[in-house]
Write an enzyme that holds these catalytic residues in place. Structure first.
Site, mmCIF file in Angstrom:
data_model
loop_
_atom_site.group_PDB
_atom_site.id
_atom_site.type_symbol
_atom_site.label_atom_id
_atom_site.label_comp_id
_atom_site.label_asym_id
_atom_site.label_seq_id
_atom_site.Cartn_x
_atom_site.Cartn_y
_atom_site.Cartn_z
ATOM 1 N N LYS A 242 0.820 -1.213 0.000
ATOM 2 C CA LYS A 242 0.000 0.000 0.000
ATOM 3 C C LYS A 242 0.848 1.255 0.000
ATOM 4 O O LYS A 242 0.466 2.259 -0.608
ATOM 5 C CB LYS A 242 -0.946 0.021 1.206
ATOM 6 C CG LYS A 242 -2.126 -0.920 1.020
ATOM 7 C CD LYS A 242 -3.239 -0.598 1.986
ATOM 8 C CE LYS A 242 -4.427 -1.518 1.750
ATOM 9 N NZ LYS A 242 -5.476 -1.344 2.749
ATOM 10 N N LYS B 143 -11.410 -4.988 -7.312
ATOM 11 C CA LYS B 143 -12.212 -3.797 -7.576
ATOM 12 C C LYS B 143 -11.329 -2.574 -7.804
ATOM 13 O O LYS B 143 -11.809 -1.549 -8.277
ATOM 14 C CB LYS B 143 -13.206 -3.551 -6.447
ATOM 15 C CG LYS B 143 -12.586 -3.243 -5.109
ATOM 16 C CD LYS B 143 -13.637 -3.189 -4.002
ATOM 17 C CE LYS B 143 -12.937 -3.172 -2.660
ATOM 18 N NZ LYS B 143 -13.770 -3.584 -1.553
ATOM 19 N N LYS C 26 -5.932 -12.101 -9.676
ATOM 20 C CA LYS C 26 -7.190 -12.117 -8.921
ATOM 21 C C LYS C 26 -8.117 -10.986 -9.380
ATOM 22 O O LYS C 26 -7.637 -9.908 -9.724
ATOM 23 C CB LYS C 26 -6.845 -11.924 -7.434
ATOM 24 C CG LYS C 26 -7.849 -12.528 -6.488
ATOM 25 C CD LYS C 26 -7.356 -12.408 -5.055
ATOM 26 C CE LYS C 26 -8.008 -11.228 -4.374
ATOM 27 N NZ LYS C 26 -7.795 -11.168 -2.930
#
Ligand code: TRP
Length: 329
Positions: free
Chosen positions: A114, A199, A196
């Protein structure tokens, strides 16, 4: 028999995908069984690690609660609440932070990912986020924490903090375990099926949002990447076809052999249409329920208030214990 306590949380960031639905949300409903007591938390404080617009965050938090109910969580059984409505989360956070090592947080792979992604806003909250999550879990003395693989390391940290605290202050926290539900399966990207479904993928054709209109779902699936073999079978390296078949199985409850047999002699077009129809059939009732719940906002707000009250009752017991043990009360 003592009921197992379950706690799980979801951030109110973005609309969940079909992957989130199959891997998590749908199972949350199934966990509400006789031998378990579930708490479900909309983790709006976690969402602040990324800059948010206040009105949008409020709306999305409520929207996420509505969506969880639409996915089958029964808030009259399982307390469903918004994290910041239960002040004990913030209260426990500091005590746990003082029992967590910098080195442990430094090892969290999600922090590394992140901070690489948000290099303009590497705030301390992003770093201590797993401590807040440990608090979510430990506050309710949870036995089991349903999470995806990406969150297993955080549950592991919650265990370590619990064990350390218990050793220092005496038995206080239940030591939780990650819980990967049997039913599930990974849903992969429609455009790059070796990845994967996510979103946060910049290409919206790569994922199905659970609020996508049926026509959009059909369109995205029609465009899904397959291969040039032209034969419907599950096979090594056939990421696109495997993914479509897995989605079909997840939606219909068929096993892989049944699914493959039912497409004997068909082309990819037939498979894609069948997958789209199955997804729509499963998801449309969720969408309708979601719209209905949001349209009755007063009811939703009172459900959430009630959830927070029930959660706070359990959370306060832990806070009282912890604050007494460490000398804050
Ligand atoms: N960190 C989790 C995520 O981003 C969400 C979350 C917050 C959570 N608190 C939790 C998950 C407690 C399980 C238990 O997906």
């Amino acid at each position: 028999m003592e009921k197992k306590i379950i706690l799980s949380g979801i951030q109110p960031s973005g609309i969940p995908t079909l992957g989130n639905y199959v891997g998590a949300l749908r199972n949350w409903k199934l966990l509400q069984s006789e031998d378990k007591f579930c708490y479900y938390c909309v983790a709006n404080m976690h969402a602040l690690t990324v800059r948010q617009n206040a009105d949008e965050l409020r709306e999305r938090s409520l929207g996420m609660a509505a969506l969880l109910i639409a996915c089958g969580i029964d808030p009259s059984i399982s307390p469903l609440f918004i994290q910041s409505d239960v002040v004990q989360h913030a209260q426990l956070n500091w005590v746990l932070a003082c029992n967590t090592y910098m080195g442990e947080l430094n090892r969290m792979t999600q922090f590394k990912d992140k901070s690489a992604k948000h290099s303009d806003n590497i705030n301390a909250g992003l770093f201590t986020y797993p401590v807040l999550m440990a608090g979510d879990i430990l506050l309710y003395q949870a036995d089991l924490v349903p999470v995806g693989n990406d969150q297993k390391q955080h549950v592991e940290l919650a265990r370590n903090i619990a064990i350390r605290f218990n050793n220092a202050y005496g038995e206080t926290f239940k030591v939780p375990e990650p819980y990967i539900p049997k039913l599930g399966g990974r849903v992969m990207s429609l455009t790059e099926p070796e990845k994967k479904m996510s979103k946060s993928d910049p290409n919206p054709n790569s994922y199905i949002s659970i609020l996508d209109e049926p026509s959009v779902i059909t369109k995205k699936l029609k465009r899904a990447v397959t291969d040039s073999e032209g034969r419907i079978a599950y096979g090594e390296g056939r990421f696109g076809v495997n993914n479509l078949l897995s989605i079909y199985c997840a939606m219909t409850g068929k096993n892989m052999d049944e699914a493959v047999n039912s497409f004997d002699g068909c082309g990819y077009g037939v498979l894609k249409t069948a997958v789209a129809d199955a997804v729509i059939e499963e998801i449309q009732p969720v969408q309708e329920k979601y719209k209905y719940i949001l349209a009755n906002r007063g009811d939703l707000e009172s459900v959430i208030r009630d959830g927070a009250e029930r959660a706070a009752e359990a959370a306060e017991k832990t806070i009282d214990l912890v604050y007494k043990k460490v000398g804050l009360r």
